[in-house]
Design an enzyme around this catalytic site. Sequence first.
Site, PDB file in Angstrom:
ATOM      1  N   GLY A   9     -35.039 -25.550 -13.047  1.00 37.75           N
ATOM      2  CA  GLY A   9     -34.050 -25.540 -14.112  1.00 37.75           C
ATOM      3  C   GLY A   9     -32.771 -24.876 -13.661  1.00 37.75           C
ATOM      4  NE  ARG A  88     -34.078 -10.543 -21.150  1.00 36.60           N
ATOM      5  CZ  ARG A  88     -32.925 -10.015 -21.517  1.00 36.60           C
ATOM      6  NH1 ARG A  88     -32.896  -9.131 -22.491  1.00 36.60           N
ATOM      7  NH2 ARG A  88     -31.799 -10.360 -20.925  1.00 36.60           N
ATOM      8  CG  ASP A 148     -30.383  -5.847 -16.939  1.00 41.89           C
ATOM      9  OD1 ASP A 148     -30.058  -6.950 -17.415  1.00 41.89           O
ATOM     10  OD2 ASP A 148     -31.535  -5.377 -17.038  1.00 41.89           O
ATOM     11  NE  ARG A 151     -26.120 -10.905 -17.641  1.00 46.90           N
ATOM     12  CZ  ARG A 151     -27.189 -11.507 -18.116  1.00 46.90           C
ATOM     13  NH1 ARG A 151     -28.166 -10.793 -18.691  1.00 46.90           N
ATOM     14  NH2 ARG A 151     -27.328 -12.818 -18.030  1.00 46.90           N
ATOM     15  CG  HIS A 175     -34.355  -7.870 -17.802  1.00 46.32           C
ATOM     16  ND1 HIS A 175     -32.997  -7.737 -17.622  1.00 46.32           N
ATOM     17  CD2 HIS A 175     -34.601  -9.205 -17.898  1.00 46.32           C
ATOM     18  CE1 HIS A 175     -32.451  -8.945 -17.600  1.00 46.32           C
ATOM     19  NE2 HIS A 175     -33.404  -9.851 -17.778  1.00 46.32           N
TER      20      HIS A 175
END
Length: 308
Positions: A9, A88, A148, A151, A175
């Site tokens: 994907g 999540r 993370d 980001r 996470h």
Amino acid sequence: MKVTVVGAGAVGASCAEYIAIKNFASEVVLLDIKEGFAEGKAMDLMQTASLNGFDTKITGVTNDYSKTAGSDVCVITSGIPRKPGMTREELIGINAGIVKTVSSNLIKNSPDTIIIVVSNPMDTMTYLVHKTTGLPKERIIGMGGALDSARFKYRLAEALGAPISDVDGMVIGGHSDKGMVPLINKAVRNSVLVSEFLSEDRMEQVVQDTKVGGATLTGLLGTSAWYAPGAAVSGMVQAIACDTKKIFPCSALLEGEFGLSDLSIGVPCVLGVNGIEKIVEISLTDAEKAKLVESAEGVKKTNGLLEL
């Protein structure tokens, strides 16, 4: 160096693309259960090789794990992606079964491999691989902290009005939106603490924006992000393949480090040819320790949903 990426994907294809472009691996195998899907992605990526100047061979296969044999590193991205409004943790029932089957098949064909887990909920899926495969703990790594932290640095550079190369910072903990612990008081701009440049309110805004980084993108895109996760994985794979000993915050199995045991959670790790070469127990303030313990409790609660 042979690398397998399971799941073709958006995230898996980005992993394969960034690994190939960096040109440190001889082969990347992209595997998916959807007939012809990985083959098509691999062909499309190989047609960029002359344009992007890489020699890595990318091979696509449909559910044929024999083609993954001899992989030095295996990346598991398979599972359903997070959808808007979905946490999540809600993914656990479906993705646990997928990750367990995938990791078993990978190890049958590559018993000496290092596994990087990307599938969500990532810390719990990493813990699941530890509990079900019997691989040494240094050879099972969760990706979350690397993403993370990237980001976090993006938000820091934005707040500082600085180039990203001038900024450094780290996120530890789980996470998840609630579990992340951005170490704002240790973040720096060219070795100068960001607190020299930013107000307390602005630093807190950076922390909150970082913690909802994945959810923000899911809301905008309608699905999980893929460019930054792919880049995070490629950086980790390169550190292992090239034995760079670079520090990444990774989800590692703890056995007393930071006062925590029997869970996988994001902590600073030195990555090299053996996988996690060392867990770096950095000093934390009392507030940071409390947040890490709270994050660990959340991860353990999610782990409790596993059928081990």
